[in-house]
Design a protein around this motif. Structure first.
Motif, mmCIF file in Angstrom:
data_model
loop_
_atom_site.group_PDB
_atom_site.id
_atom_site.type_symbol
_atom_site.label_atom_id
_atom_site.label_comp_id
_atom_site.label_asym_id
_atom_site.label_seq_id
_atom_site.Cartn_x
_atom_site.Cartn_y
_atom_site.Cartn_z
ATOM 1 N N ALA A 1 -32.699 -12.757 -118.847
ATOM 2 C CA ALA A 1 -33.546 -13.505 -117.911
ATOM 3 C C ALA A 1 -32.875 -14.819 -117.514
ATOM 4 O O ALA A 1 -32.938 -15.244 -116.344
ATOM 5 C CB ALA A 1 -34.908 -13.769 -118.544
ATOM 6 N N LEU A 2 -32.219 -15.474 -118.479
ATOM 7 C CA LEU A 2 -31.482 -16.712 -118.157
ATOM 8 C C LEU A 2 -30.364 -16.428 -117.158
ATOM 9 O O LEU A 2 -30.159 -17.173 -116.196
ATOM 10 C CB LEU A 2 -30.914 -17.336 -119.432
ATOM 11 N N ASN A 3 -29.573 -15.381 -117.396
ATOM 12 C CA ASN A 3 -28.477 -15.044 -116.487
ATOM 13 C C ASN A 3 -29.000 -14.717 -115.091
ATOM 14 O O ASN A 3 -28.401 -15.112 -114.082
ATOM 15 C CB ASN A 3 -27.685 -13.862 -117.045
ATOM 16 N N THR A 4 -30.134 -13.985 -115.048
ATOM 17 C CA THR A 4 -30.716 -13.661 -113.744
ATOM 18 C C THR A 4 -31.148 -14.922 -113.009
ATOM 19 O O THR A 4 -30.947 -15.058 -111.794
ATOM 20 C CB THR A 4 -31.914 -12.731 -113.935
ATOM 21 N N ALA A 5 -31.715 -15.888 -113.751
ATOM 22 C CA ALA A 5 -32.142 -17.142 -113.144
ATOM 23 C C ALA A 5 -30.945 -17.927 -112.613
ATOM 24 O O ALA A 5 -30.992 -18.510 -111.513
ATOM 25 C CB ALA A 5 -32.920 -17.977 -114.155
ATOM 26 N N ARG A 6 -29.872 -17.918 -113.393
ATOM 27 C CA ARG A 6 -28.677 -18.647 -112.944
ATOM 28 C C ARG A 6 -28.081 -17.982 -111.704
ATOM 29 O O ARG A 6 -27.607 -18.672 -110.779
ATOM 30 C CB ARG A 6 -27.650 -18.701 -114.068
ATOM 31 N N GLN A 7 -28.081 -16.662 -111.656
ATOM 32 C CA GLN A 7 -27.592 -15.967 -110.472
ATOM 33 C C GLN A 7 -28.468 -16.269 -109.257
ATOM 34 O O GLN A 7 -27.975 -16.425 -108.135
ATOM 35 C CB GLN A 7 -27.549 -14.460 -110.735
ATOM 36 N N SER A 8 -29.778 -16.382 -109.502
ATOM 37 C CA SER A 8 -30.681 -16.734 -108.411
ATOM 38 C C SER A 8 -30.384 -18.148 -107.911
ATOM 39 O O SER A 8 -30.481 -18.428 -106.707
ATOM 40 C CB SER A 8 -32.136 -16.621 -108.872
ATOM 41 N N TYR A 9 -30.010 -19.047 -108.819
ATOM 42 C CA TYR A 9 -29.689 -20.421 -108.396
ATOM 43 C C TYR A 9 -28.414 -20.447 -107.561
ATOM 44 O O TYR A 9 -28.270 -21.278 -106.659
ATOM 45 C CB TYR A 9 -29.537 -21.333 -109.606
ATOM 46 N N GLN A 10 -27.488 -19.534 -107.851
ATOM 47 C CA GLN A 10 -26.289 -19.454 -107.024
ATOM 48 C C GLN A 10 -26.649 -19.090 -105.582
ATOM 49 O O GLN A 10 -26.032 -19.576 -104.628
ATOM 50 C CB GLN A 10 -25.319 -18.431 -107.604
ATOM 51 N N SER A 11 -27.654 -18.275 -105.420
ATOM 52 C CA SER A 11 -28.111 -17.974 -104.063
ATOM 53 C C SER A 11 -28.712 -19.207 -103.408
ATOM 54 O O SER A 11 -28.599 -19.404 -102.191
ATOM 55 C CB SER A 11 -29.132 -16.834 -104.095
ATOM 56 N N ILE A 12 -29.327 -20.073 -104.226
ATOM 57 C CA ILE A 12 -29.850 -21.337 -103.687
ATOM 58 C C ILE A 12 -28.697 -22.213 -103.220
ATOM 59 O O ILE A 12 -28.759 -22.846 -102.153
ATOM 60 C CB ILE A 12 -30.699 -22.059 -104.741
ATOM 61 N N GLU A 13 -27.619 -22.250 -104.022
ATOM 62 C CA GLU A 13 -26.456 -23.046 -103.610
ATOM 63 C C GLU A 13 -25.882 -22.518 -102.299
ATOM 64 O O GLU A 13 -25.455 -23.288 -101.434
ATOM 65 C CB GLU A 13 -25.398 -23.022 -104.713
ATOM 66 N N SER A 14 -25.865 -21.197 -102.140
ATOM 67 C CA SER A 14 -25.399 -20.618 -100.877
ATOM 68 C C SER A 14 -26.317 -21.024 -99.730
ATOM 69 O O SER A 14 -25.854 -21.355 -98.622
ATOM 70 C CB SER A 14 -25.331 -19.095 -100.992
ATOM 71 N N ALA A 15 -27.640 -21.015 -100.002
ATOM 72 C CA ALA A 15 -28.594 -21.423 -98.969
ATOM 73 C C ALA A 15 -28.421 -22.899 -98.627
ATOM 74 O O ALA A 15 -28.520 -23.298 -97.460
ATOM 75 C CB ALA A 15 -30.020 -21.150 -99.430
ATOM 76 N N GLN A 16 -28.149 -23.730 -99.635
ATOM 77 C CA GLN A 16 -27.909 -25.148 -99.380
ATOM 78 C C GLN A 16 -26.650 -25.356 -98.543
ATOM 79 O O GLN A 16 -26.615 -26.203 -97.641
ATOM 80 C CB GLN A 16 -27.799 -25.900 -100.708
ATOM 81 N N LEU B 1 -38.576 -23.458 -108.089
ATOM 82 C CA LEU B 1 -38.135 -24.809 -107.712
ATOM 83 C C LEU B 1 -38.931 -25.287 -106.511
ATOM 84 O O LEU B 1 -39.331 -24.503 -105.651
ATOM 85 C CB LEU B 1 -36.652 -24.821 -107.364
ATOM 86 N N THR B 2 -39.149 -26.587 -106.463
ATOM 87 C CA THR B 2 -39.680 -27.216 -105.261
ATOM 88 C C THR B 2 -38.567 -28.042 -104.634
ATOM 89 O O THR B 2 -37.578 -28.379 -105.298
ATOM 90 C CB THR B 2 -40.884 -28.108 -105.589
ATOM 91 N N LEU C 1 -33.633 -21.513 -97.582
ATOM 92 C CA LEU C 1 -33.459 -22.292 -98.803
ATOM 93 C C LEU C 1 -34.787 -22.432 -99.548
ATOM 94 O O LEU C 1 -34.837 -22.291 -100.788
ATOM 95 C CB LEU C 1 -32.888 -23.674 -98.448
ATOM 96 N N ARG C 2 -35.851 -22.696 -98.815
ATOM 97 C CA ARG C 2 -37.157 -22.835 -99.482
ATOM 98 C C ARG C 2 -37.582 -21.522 -100.139
ATOM 99 O O ARG C 2 -38.152 -21.519 -101.237
ATOM 100 C CB ARG C 2 -38.196 -23.294 -98.463
ATOM 101 N N GLN C 3 -37.314 -20.408 -99.496
ATOM 102 C CA GLN C 3 -37.644 -19.113 -100.092
ATOM 103 C C GLN C 3 -36.849 -18.886 -101.369
ATOM 104 O O GLN C 3 -37.391 -18.404 -102.380
ATOM 105 C CB GLN C 3 -37.362 -17.992 -99.090
ATOM 106 N N ALA C 4 -35.577 -19.192 -101.349
ATOM 107 C CA ALA C 4 -34.752 -19.009 -102.540
ATOM 108 C C ALA C 4 -35.218 -19.912 -103.675
ATOM 109 O O ALA C 4 -35.200 -19.519 -104.852
ATOM 110 C CB ALA C 4 -33.284 -19.280 -102.197
ATOM 111 N N GLU C 5 -35.636 -21.122 -103.353
ATOM 112 C CA GLU C 5 -36.132 -22.037 -104.389
ATOM 113 C C GLU C 5 -37.446 -21.562 -104.979
ATOM 114 O O GLU C 5 -37.676 -21.663 -106.199
ATOM 115 C CB GLU C 5 -36.295 -23.440 -103.788
#
Length: 428
Positions: free
Chosen positions: A203-218, A127-128, A118-122
Motif C-alpha cells: 500500500a505504501l509503494n502504491t501511494a508513492r507511485q500515485s504521488y509520482q503521477s501527482i509530480e507529473s501533473a504538477q 491530498l489537498t 492535478l487536483r484529481q491526482a491529489e
C-alpha cells in the motif's frame, strides 16, 4: 598714369580755390590741413587672462535607436509621426494581435485543464492543494497499517498462550495436544502478521507511485503556465514602446504593412543631454583633458552661449586631417540644440597668460586692406597700427599683437584720424 592725372586734377582744383578766395592767404589753407582731432585716449591694460583653444564641430544626438519589433507581424497602428516627442515606454506602434489573442486563450484553457488533472491526482491519495505529501495519510495505507497492527497483536497473544501452555504441560495441568494446538495457533498468527506487513508495504509503494503521477501533473501545470506566459508576452510585444525619451526622426512603416523582427519601426534620438563633436588641431591635443569647459555658439542663437564639458578624447589622430576628435556633453533642457547644427566653440584651458586689453571702440576693421587697425597716440600725434585681436569680453577686446601694455590708444573719432594726424586728448 592714372595716379598722375588724379594728382594734377587735385592740384588744379586747389589753385582754383585759392584764386577764388581773393586776398585769402595761403597760410589759411595750410592751417586747415593741420587741424587737430579731438579724441579720448586710453592706456592699454595688461592682466592675466584665460587661455582658449578654438575649434569647430557639430552636434550629434546623445542616443539614436532604430526601434524594431520583438517579433514579426502586421502593423495595426502608428500613433506617432516625425517630429513628435515621446516619453520612455510610450507606444510608438502596434502590431495585429488577433492570432496571438487566440493562442493566449488556448494556453489559458490548457492551464485550467492541467490544474484540474492535478487536483484529481491529489484527491486520489487524500491530498489537498498545497499540502505536503505523506504516504501515511493515504486511506489504503492507513487500512493496511491497521490490519498489520492487528495481526501483530494477534501474533503476540498467540505466542503468549503457547508459552503459558508450555509451562502447564511441564506441571501436568494440560495435555500435550492442547500445547501443540497453542503452538500451531501462534505460528498461524505470525504468518498472518507477516502477510499483513507485506500488504502494508504494498500500500505504501502504491501511494508513492500515485504521488509520482501527482509530480507529473504538477510538471504539466508548470508547462501550461510557461506556455501561457509566452503567449501573454507575445501579446505584450505587439505594443512597440520607446526605449528612452526622445524625438521621432523617421517612421518608415505604415498601417497594414507586414514587418519582420529586424525592420525599423521608428528612429528615435535623445537630445537631452546632447553631444558636441569637435576637431582639435594636433598641436593643441596635449593641452586637453576631460572635464574642461567648452563654450559653444551656433548660428541659430547668435546671442547665446551654450556651456559644455569635455567627456571623451579620442586617443588617435586622424591621418587625413591631422586632428583629434573630442566629445563634449551639453545640457539641452530646452531642446534648442539639435543634431547636425554647426558650432564654433572654444575650450577653456587651466593655464592663464598675460594679455593686453583695449576698449572695443579703439579698434576698427579697414575694408580696403581687410585688416584690423588702431591708433596709438605718441607726443600728440596719432600713429596707425595694424593689430591682431582675439576674443572680446564686455566693453574690452584682447590684442595679441601691435600694441604694447601702457601705450595710449585713441578711442574716439577714429574716422577722422589718420597716420600722423595731430590730436587733442579729451577725458583721460
Amino acid at each position: 598714369m592714372r595716379v598722375y592725372i588724379l594728382l594734377s586734377v587735385a592740384l588744379a582744383a586747389t589753385l582754383l580755390a585759392s584764386g577764388c578766395g581773393g586776398d585769402a592767404p595761403d597760410d589759411a589753407a595750410a592751417g586747415a590741413a593741420v587741424q587737430t582731432v579731438k579724441t579720448a585716449v586710453v592706456a592699454a591694460q595688461a592682466r592675466q587672462t584665460p587661455v582658449y583653444v578654438y575649434a569647430t564641430g557639430g552636434f550629434v544626438a546623445d542616443e539614436s535607436s532604430n526601434v524594431a519589433p520583438p517579433a514579426a507581424g502586421r502593423v495595426a497602428q502608428t500613433p506617432v509621426d516625425i517630429g513628435d516627442f515621446v516619453e520612455k515606454g510610450q507606444v510608438v506602434a502596434r502590431l495585429d494581435a488577433s492570432d496571438l489573442r487566440l493562442r493566449s486563450d488556448q494556453s489559458s484553457a490548457n492551464l485550467d485543464q492541467a490544474k484540474a488533472a492535478l487536483r484529481q491526482a491529489e484527491s486520489r491519495i487524500g491530498l489537498t492543494q498545497g499540502d505536503k505529501f505523506d504516504p501515511s495519510i493515504v486511506p489504503e495505507v492507513q487500512a493496511a497499517e491497521a490490519a498489520y497492527a492487528s495481526a501483530q497483536a494477534q501474533a503476540r497473544l498467540a505466542e503468549a498462550d503457547a508459552k503459558r501452555y508450555e509451562n502447564l504441560v511441564a506441571t501436568g495441568d494440560v495435555s500435550l495436544s492442547n500445547y501443540q494446538q497453542a503452538l500451531t495457533a501462534a505460528e498461524t498468527a505470525r504468518a498472518q502478521a507477516a502477510a499483513q506487513k507485506q500488504q502494508y508495504q504494498a500500500a505504501l509503494n502504491t501511494a508513492r507511485q500515485s504521488y509520482q503521477s501527482i509530480e507529473s501533473a504538477q510538471a504539466a501545470v508548470r508547462a501550461a503556465e510557461a506556455q501561457l506566459a509566452q503567449a501573454n508576452k507575445a501579446m505584450t510585444d505587439t505594443a512597440i514602446v520607446a526605449p528612452f525619451a526622445g524625438y521621432v526622426t523617421a517612421r518608415p512603416v505604415a498601417v497594414g504593412e507586414y514587418v519582420s523582427s529586424s525592420a525599423t519601426i521608428v528612429t528615435l534620438v535623445r537630445l537631452e543631454p546632447i553631444r558636441l563633436e569637435l576637431q582639435i588641431p594636433e598641436v593643441d591635443a596635449a593641452k586637453l583633458e576631460t572635464g574642461l569647459t567648452v563654450e559653444s555658439n551656433v548660428a541659430a542663437y547668435p546671442d547665446r552661449q551654450f556651456p559644455c564639458t569635455i567627456s571623451a578624447i579620442n586617443p588617435a589622430v586622424d591621418p587625413q586631417s591631422r586632428a583629434v576628435m573630442v566629445e563634449a556633453r551639453c545640457a539641452n533642457d530646452e531642446r534648442t540644440l539639435r543634431p547636425g547644427m554647426f558650432s564654433n566653440a572654444r575650450i577653456l584651458l587651466r593655464d592663464e597668460v598675460e594679455g593686453v586689453f583695449v576698449p572695443k571702440t579703439a579698434v576698427f576693421n579697414d575694408p580696403t586692406t581687410e585688416s584690423v587697425q588702431a591708433f596709438v597716440v605718441e607726443n600728440g600725434t596719432a600713429r596707425l597700427r595694424i593689430v591682431q585681436t582675439a576674443e572680446a569680453g564686455g566693453s574690452e577686446i584682447r590684442v595679441l599683437s601691435g600694441i604694447e601694455p601702457g601705450e595710449k590708444v585713441a578711442a574716439l573719432n577714429l574716422d577722422q584720424l589718420y597716420d600722423g594726424a595731430p590730436v587733442e586728448t579729451v577725458g583721460r
